[in-house]
Design a protein around this motif. Structure first.
Motif, PDB file in Angstrom:
ATOM      1  N   LYS A  15      13.911   2.778   0.922  1.00  0.00           N
ATOM      2  CA  LYS A  15      12.673   2.724   0.124  1.00  0.00           C
ATOM      3  C   LYS A  15      11.820   3.966   0.362  1.00  0.00           C
ATOM      4  CE  LYS A  15       8.732  -0.156  -0.978  1.00  0.00           C
ATOM      5  NZ  LYS A  15       7.605   0.321  -0.162  1.00  0.00           N
ATOM      6  N   LEU A  16      11.740   4.409   1.623  1.00  0.00           N
ATOM      7  CA  LEU A  16      10.966   5.609   1.942  1.00  0.00           C
ATOM      8  C   LEU A  16      11.809   6.872   1.793  1.00  0.00           C
ATOM      9  CD1 LEU A  16       9.114   4.232   5.116  1.00  0.00           C
ATOM     10  CD2 LEU A  16       8.118   4.558   2.851  1.00  0.00           C
ATOM     11  N   ALA A  17      13.054   6.699   1.303  1.00  0.00           N
ATOM     12  CA  ALA A  17      13.952   7.834   1.041  1.00  0.00           C
ATOM     13  C   ALA A  17      14.234   8.642   2.297  1.00  0.00           C
ATOM     14  CB  ALA A  17      13.411   8.738  -0.068  1.00  0.00           C
ATOM     15  N   GLY A  70       2.965   2.407  -2.179  1.00  0.00           N
ATOM     16  CA  GLY A  70       4.314   1.944  -2.515  1.00  0.00           C
ATOM     17  C   GLY A  70       5.355   3.016  -2.762  1.00  0.00           C
ATOM     18  N   ASP A  71       4.993   4.099  -3.385  1.00  0.00           N
ATOM     19  CA  ASP A  71       6.013   5.070  -3.762  1.00  0.00           C
ATOM     20  C   ASP A  71       5.873   6.398  -3.017  1.00  0.00           C
ATOM     21  OD1 ASP A  71       7.315   3.305  -5.587  1.00  0.00           O
ATOM     22  OD2 ASP A  71       5.693   3.647  -6.998  1.00  0.00           O
ATOM     23  N   LEU A  72       5.320   6.337  -1.801  1.00  0.00           N
ATOM     24  CA  LEU A  72       5.144   7.564  -1.011  1.00  0.00           C
ATOM     25  C   LEU A  72       6.249   7.702   0.033  1.00  0.00           C
ATOM     26  CD1 LEU A  72       1.291   7.385  -0.306  1.00  0.00           C
ATOM     27  CD2 LEU A  72       2.463   8.799  -2.010  1.00  0.00           C
ATOM     28  N   PRO A  73       6.615   8.952   0.364  1.00  0.00           N
ATOM     29  CA  PRO A  73       7.552   9.176   1.479  1.00  0.00           C
ATOM     30  C   PRO A  73       6.853   8.946   2.817  1.00  0.00           C
ATOM     31  CG  PRO A  73       6.820  11.262   0.585  1.00  0.00           C
ATOM     32  CD  PRO A  73       6.213  10.197  -0.285  1.00  0.00           C
ATOM     33  N   LEU A  91       0.848  -1.202   0.000  1.00  0.00           N
ATOM     34  CA  LEU A  91       0.000   0.000   0.000  1.00  0.00           C
ATOM     35  C   LEU A  91       0.882   1.249   0.000  1.00  0.00           C
ATOM     36  CD1 LEU A  91      -2.925  -0.682   2.485  1.00  0.00           C
ATOM     37  CD2 LEU A  91      -2.915  -0.769  -0.013  1.00  0.00           C
TER      38      LEU A  91
END
Lengths: 443, 443
Positions: free
Chosen positions: A285-287, A81-84, A79
């Protein structure tokens, strides 16, 4: 103590500080599940009548320790997936967690515990809700957990109770069942104040007092991202400084993530012997950034490895953390020897146990619990099987052997994974239950 | 063309530039092994009599492209595990390669090809020696290869011949068999001048002319580490400048690694349409550095992903490269959306094919070869199976699904992996042969 089970293998890695490689060796285990002897077969005492001998063909290592996880989040994997971090929490995770009910913590933990055990991860340090359900799941799979039920104030999660209620609940549980319980001491309880951005300082101070009074671990997110802790940094200089100022650092503290630490923050960690759960995959992954692993190790700060939750990694495979920790450390220093394969393996075993304040797991040594993992070498990952010299064998294990090479796992001497499958629970059923939860949350 | 095989699945990812997710879709394949149709089932033409229908339960994706490998090094995995590049080459690898004989390239390539196919990697770009043996191995497993036999002068490897002899050998082979041959064009030949630090400039210039004359790919290591190319940088400013100066950049060029590029080097790549094989795991493990992936993509430089050899990674799993490429890009920019899951997946498929100058693989589109991979979703990696919404499904695939979720693989329409095992070769036998080589080299 009488030996009741002997595990014998061509290679045993006890994970002593030198990361020794024992050839043709045994691990002897007593009826309680503790190791009574680990060494070369030729030095082994005679096996008593009635004791079981299990001869294995690969490598025995201590069970890996996952020092930071939120395993019941299994249904939420993928869920946002590409959010900080903060958008991931507020837009994807918290609204979904708000739809989770008590029993979901059992089902998520059950499947996640199976996933970890199959990967050779025998212990995890967990922060989530409905701890009794989580403890029951781990008792059922045969795993081991350091359970620090989550305490926070977050939008949508008010139904869980106030922070005072959540903290009191943990206190009552510890005061009733004790800090450690279950066969093989497989459950340890502690406190899980979520973070300085989800709790007021007085809450963390109060929870810290409760933990210290009971000798319990306090497990808290620290300096995971720059943005979330901005307020604390502005007011107090840093989160570690805030924690020091409010007197929250006297006891056993495990600081998850700890990405953004200054030199003086590291000095605070040294002064109070604060341990770090390093979570390189989640932080990348979450930068969020990369923790200063080599500086922490150089400063004798205790460090273990953590996967974080299965929804922010997105798996529970500590071997992946071993590899990424080594890769990032090497890039950081431009030195291929900055973190060697054996040193990285220790992070996931002996050091992970030490980070949690445990000297009874994480190594194959007399007196410790027999949490043991067998890694099969019949794979292209091991071009010479167990006959490779030590350096090559350790490289094969760390760099090439996937979690899928784990065939058998014992926790406190109990055989919980056999031929890659859980011996105590039905994996397909556990997966179906998690799917039902995922569908309900999505509906 | 008549359809002879239809693959039908709940999800098909054709890997078009938008990374579309097709639900309940088919891939139709003709008798030659080319795709004739890919789209939703409801739009599919009627299946002709005699055509085979295979109904799958997971996700179909194009076969992954490994744009840089030295796969016959399988027996050397784990040697010199913690050494930097030049010591790793001179102390561990070259002395061992000096003990490898012709036939070893067959056995190493065979097992490596099986390892790749089982992970869903259908094409690899290979630089190693004794190319005829490598080609035969790939013909035997049913894989696909872009074979650029290695040309270099290195200590201990003199027995392979001079660079002139090696280059002439490749030229004769191409002039005899053509650039592409084998069923489904499964073998492509090209030139593999190793690097500017193992060959004199006139060698690279001459090899480049041979490649251009034949429309062949030139595959070369570029700027992998700072130290190895120091001489070229001192004399010419950079390796790309050297290559430009000697006129080696006019044709199809694939520059492996390309870690240390200045802005003006990137302009050279743009000017000559040079493609990059980005190898994040190898570059991190050997502490070489990290290529400027986002700058290259932003500058419209063609980029694919490569594992490098199995002795410097240490595996051949391109999914791992997908994840690490995304993690490092996110850390680089401090932005969790810097490289999304679908964008990273395209790097390993469509973009990888384009980097090699191939528009006939890397995507499920009419006219391309049917290199197709089935990923099973019956795993905790997919909490909602194929019912998850697109973003979650792509996240599950990229972040959680391991190579071990690959069950079936087709190359040019031929079923080469079935139920996780190779259909054409004996995996245990291939592994035993590599072990024999590893023992001989060590003795």
């Amino acid at each position: 103590m009488l030996v009741s089970l002997r595990l014998k293998a061509p290679v045993v890695l006890p994970c002593d500080p030198a990361c020794s490689v024992l050839r043709d060796a045994v691990v002897d285990i007593d009826a309680d599940g503790r190791i009574v002897h680990c060494g070369p077969s030729e030095d082994a005492p005679e096996l008593p009548a009635g004791a079981q001998l299990r001869e294995l063909t690969g490598i025995l290592v201590p069970g890996l320790v996952n020092t930071h996880a939120h395993t019941p989040m299994m249904p939420l994997r993928g869920l946002g997936g590409d959010l900080p971090l903060m958008r991931w929490l507020t837009e994807a995770i918290w609204p979904s967690e708000a739809k989770m009910i008590d029993r979901d913590s059992y089902d998520g933990m059950l499947l996640g515990s199976v996933e970890m055990l199959r990967a050779g991860v025998t212990t995890s340090v967990e922060m989530f809700f409905h701890g009794e359900h989580m403890a029951q799941a781990v008792l059922d799979t045969g795993g081991r957990v350091v359970l620090t039920p989550g305490i926070l104030s977050a939008p949508g999660l008010e139904r869980l109770g106030t922070w005072q209620q959540l903290a009191e609940h943990t206190t009552r549980w510890i005061d009733t069942d004790g800090l450690r319980f279950g066969p093989g001491d497989r459950i340890e309880l502690g406190y899980g104040p979520h973070s300085a951005y989800t709790l007021p300082p007085e809450a963390i101070a109060e929870i810290s007092r409760m933990a210290r009074d009971r000798g319990a671990l306090m497990h808290i997110h620290v300096a995971e991202t720059l943005a979330e802790d901005a307020k604390q940094r502005e007011e107090h200089g840093s989160v570690p400084r805030l924690l020091e100022k409010i007197g929250a650092l006297g006891g056993r503290v495990l600081a998850a993530h700890s990405v953004h630490l200054s030199d003086s923050d590291i000095e605070i960690f040294q002064r109070y012997d604060i341990a770090v759960a390093h979570c390189p995959n989640s932080n990348a992954k979450l930068a969020s950034g990369t923790a200063r692993l080599l500086d922490l190790l150089g400063g004798n700060v205790r460090v273990g490895l953590g996967t974080d939750g299965p929804a922010s990694n997105d798996d529970l495979d500590v071997w992946d953390e071993v590899r990424l920790a080594a890769l990032l450390a090497r890039l950081d220093r431009g030195d291929a020897a900055a973190l060697t394969a054996p040193r990285a393996l220790l992070l996931a075993t002996r050091d992970g146990a030490a980070a949690v304040g445990r000297d009874d797991i994480g190594a194959l040594e007399p007196g410790r619990w027999a949490d043991v993992v067998h890694v099969d070498v019949d794979s292209p990952a091991f071009p010479r099987g167990t006959d490779a010299p030590d350096v090559q064998l350790l490289s094969n294990l760390v760099w090439s052997a996937a979690a899928s090479q784990v065939t058998d796992v014992w926790v406190a001497g109990q055989h919980v994974i056999g031929d890659r499958e859980p011996t105590r629970v039905d994996r397909a059923k556990a997966q179906a239950e998690v799917r039902r939860i995922a569908e309900r949350i999505a509906s």
